[in-house]
Design a protein around this motif. Structure first.
Motif, PDB file in Angstrom:
ATOM      1  N   UNK A  21       0.807  -1.223   0.000  1.00 35.51           N
ATOM      2  CA  UNK A  21       0.000   0.000   0.000  1.00 35.51           C
ATOM      3  C   UNK A  21       0.843   1.276   0.000  1.00 35.51           C
ATOM      4  N   UNK A  22       2.013   1.231   0.615  1.00 33.29           N
ATOM      5  CA  UNK A  22       2.827   2.430   0.753  1.00 33.29           C
ATOM      6  C   UNK A  22       4.004   2.446  -0.220  1.00 33.29           C
ATOM      7  N   UNK A  23       3.961   1.611  -1.243  1.00 32.47           N
ATOM      8  CA  UNK A  23       5.016   1.606  -2.260  1.00 32.47           C
ATOM      9  C   UNK A  23       4.899   2.860  -3.126  1.00 32.47           C
ATOM     10  N   UNK A  24       6.013   3.357  -3.603  1.00 28.42           N
ATOM     11  CA  UNK A  24       6.000   4.517  -4.484  1.00 28.42           C
ATOM     12  C   UNK A  24       6.564   5.748  -3.813  1.00 28.42           C
ATOM     13  N   UNK A  25       6.583   6.834  -4.566  1.00 28.03           N
ATOM     14  CA  UNK A  25       7.183   8.076  -4.076  1.00 28.03           C
ATOM     15  C   UNK A  25       6.172   9.086  -3.546  1.00 28.03           C
ATOM     16  N   UNK A  26       4.913   8.963  -3.903  1.00 29.97           N
ATOM     17  CA  UNK A  26       3.912   9.971  -3.559  1.00 29.97           C
ATOM     18  C   UNK A  26       2.995   9.499  -2.433  1.00 29.97           C
ATOM     19  N   UNK A  27       3.559   8.869  -1.432  1.00 32.48           N
ATOM     20  CA  UNK A  27       2.758   8.334  -0.339  1.00 32.48           C
ATOM     21  C   UNK A  27       2.706   9.357   0.790  1.00 32.48           C
ATOM     22  N   UNK A  28       1.503   9.628   1.261  1.00 30.96           N
ATOM     23  CA  UNK A  28       1.295  10.533   2.386  1.00 30.96           C
ATOM     24  C   UNK A  28       0.998   9.673   3.603  1.00 30.96           C
ATOM     25  N   UNK A  29       1.635   9.987   4.711  1.00 27.98           N
ATOM     26  CA  UNK A  29       1.405   9.240   5.941  1.00 27.98           C
ATOM     27  C   UNK A  29      -0.070   9.311   6.314  1.00 27.98           C
ATOM     28  N   UNK A  30      -0.698   8.169   6.623  1.00 25.52           N
ATOM     29  CA  UNK A  30      -2.106   8.203   7.008  1.00 25.52           C
ATOM     30  C   UNK A  30      -2.330   8.755   8.416  1.00 25.52           C
ATOM     31  N   UNK A  31      -1.272   8.986   9.166  1.00 25.64           N
ATOM     32  CA  UNK A  31      -1.404   9.482  10.527  1.00 25.64           C
ATOM     33  C   UNK A  31      -0.715  10.826  10.674  1.00 25.64           C
ATOM     34  N   UNK A  32      -1.440  11.822  11.104  1.00 31.34           N
ATOM     35  CA  UNK A  32      -0.882  13.151  11.262  1.00 31.34           C
ATOM     36  C   UNK A  32       0.151  13.232  12.384  1.00 31.34           C
ATOM     37  N   UNK A  33      -0.012  12.419  13.418  1.00 31.81           N
ATOM     38  CA  UNK A  33       0.894  12.488  14.556  1.00 31.81           C
ATOM     39  C   UNK A  33       2.074  11.528  14.431  1.00 31.81           C
ATOM     40  N   UNK A  34       2.274  10.947  13.264  1.00 32.31           N
ATOM     41  CA  UNK A  34       3.343   9.958  13.084  1.00 32.31           C
ATOM     42  C   UNK A  34       4.710  10.513  13.456  1.00 32.31           C
ATOM     43  N   UNK A  35       5.043  11.717  13.029  1.00 33.76           N
ATOM     44  CA  UNK A  35       6.360  12.292  13.325  1.00 33.76           C
ATOM     45  C   UNK A  35       6.561  12.442  14.838  1.00 33.76           C
ATOM     46  N   UNK A  36       5.531  12.891  15.557  1.00 31.99           N
ATOM     47  CA  UNK A  36       5.650  13.066  16.998  1.00 31.99           C
ATOM     48  C   UNK A  36       5.877  11.727  17.690  1.00 31.99           C
ATOM     49  N   UNK A  37       5.204  10.684  17.226  1.00 29.97           N
ATOM     50  CA  UNK A  37       5.381   9.371  17.842  1.00 29.97           C
ATOM     51  C   UNK A  37       6.764   8.799  17.553  1.00 29.97           C
ATOM     52  N   UNK A  38       7.222   8.951  16.334  1.00 25.23           N
ATOM     53  CA  UNK A  38       8.529   8.406  15.967  1.00 25.23           C
ATOM     54  C   UNK A  38       9.654   9.109  16.710  1.00 25.23           C
ATOM     55  N   UNK A  39       9.522  10.408  16.909  1.00 22.78           N
ATOM     56  CA  UNK A  39      10.582  11.162  17.577  1.00 22.78           C
ATOM     57  C   UNK A  39      10.464  11.139  19.098  1.00 22.78           C
ATOM     58  N   UNK A  40       9.373  10.584  19.617  1.00 26.80           N
ATOM     59  CA  UNK A  40       9.223  10.452  21.063  1.00 26.80           C
ATOM     60  C   UNK A  40       8.667  11.668  21.771  1.00 26.80           C
ATOM     61  N   UNK A  41       8.167  12.668  21.048  1.00 26.38           N
ATOM     62  CA  UNK A  41       7.624  13.852  21.707  1.00 26.38           C
ATOM     63  C   UNK A  41       6.107  13.766  21.921  1.00 26.38           C
ATOM     64  N   UNK A  42       5.467  12.752  21.364  1.00 26.09           N
ATOM     65  CA  UNK A  42       4.014  12.604  21.539  1.00 26.09           C
ATOM     66  C   UNK A  42       3.695  12.315  23.001  1.00 26.09           C
ATOM     67  N   UNK A  43       2.562  12.815  23.473  1.00 27.66           N
ATOM     68  CA  UNK A  43       2.126  12.543  24.839  1.00 27.66           C
ATOM     69  C   UNK A  43       1.120  11.398  24.816  1.00 27.66           C
TER      70      UNK A  43
END
Length: 121
Positions: free
Chosen positions: A61-83
């Motif tokens: 489903x996420x193959x290709x170059x034009x994929x948008x993350x389905x989760x808006x808070x993904x960056x916060x979770x990956x970097x550990x700043x999400x509460x």
């Protein structure tokens, strides 16, 4: 034991890469994914979402170059700043502890006292 999003991402990516190399875009079973991610704990209880995301990634489903993350808070979770719920504290908040004891008979709850909990603050 590993906890939370960064560990899941690293292990899921490794599983995805192994899966795709040997099985292409076939759908992995929940048991396959569970075995690959065993040993990780999720603080927010998002296991169903994690299994779903790994399944979709393995299916392509996420193959290709034009994929948008389905989760808006993904960056916060990956970097550990999400509460998460365990990160939130309220004034006067009480917390409980469940203690298992070995007993030949089932335990029963006779009363609840908040005095000890208040002393722990």
């Amino acid at each position: 034991m590993r906890v939370c999003t960064p560990g899941f991402i690293m292990e899921a990516t490794a599983f995805h890469d192994r899966w795709r190399a040997t099985r292409g875009t076939a759908t992995p079973s929940r048991e396959d994914i569970g075995a690959a991610l065993s040993g990780h704990l999720c603080r927010c209880g998002a296991y169903d979402g994690i299994f779903h995301a790994v399944t979709e990634a393995c299916e392509g489903r996420f193959d290709g170059d034009d994929i948008v993350s389905p989760r808006l808070e993904a960056r916060e979770k990956v970097t550990g700043v999400a509460k998460y719920t365990v990160d939130i504290r309220h004034d006067g908040q009480l917390e409980g502890v469940i203690s298992a004891r070995k007993s030949p008979t089932p335990a029963s709850l006779n009363s609840i006292s908040r005095q000890h909990a208040r002393c722990q603050a």
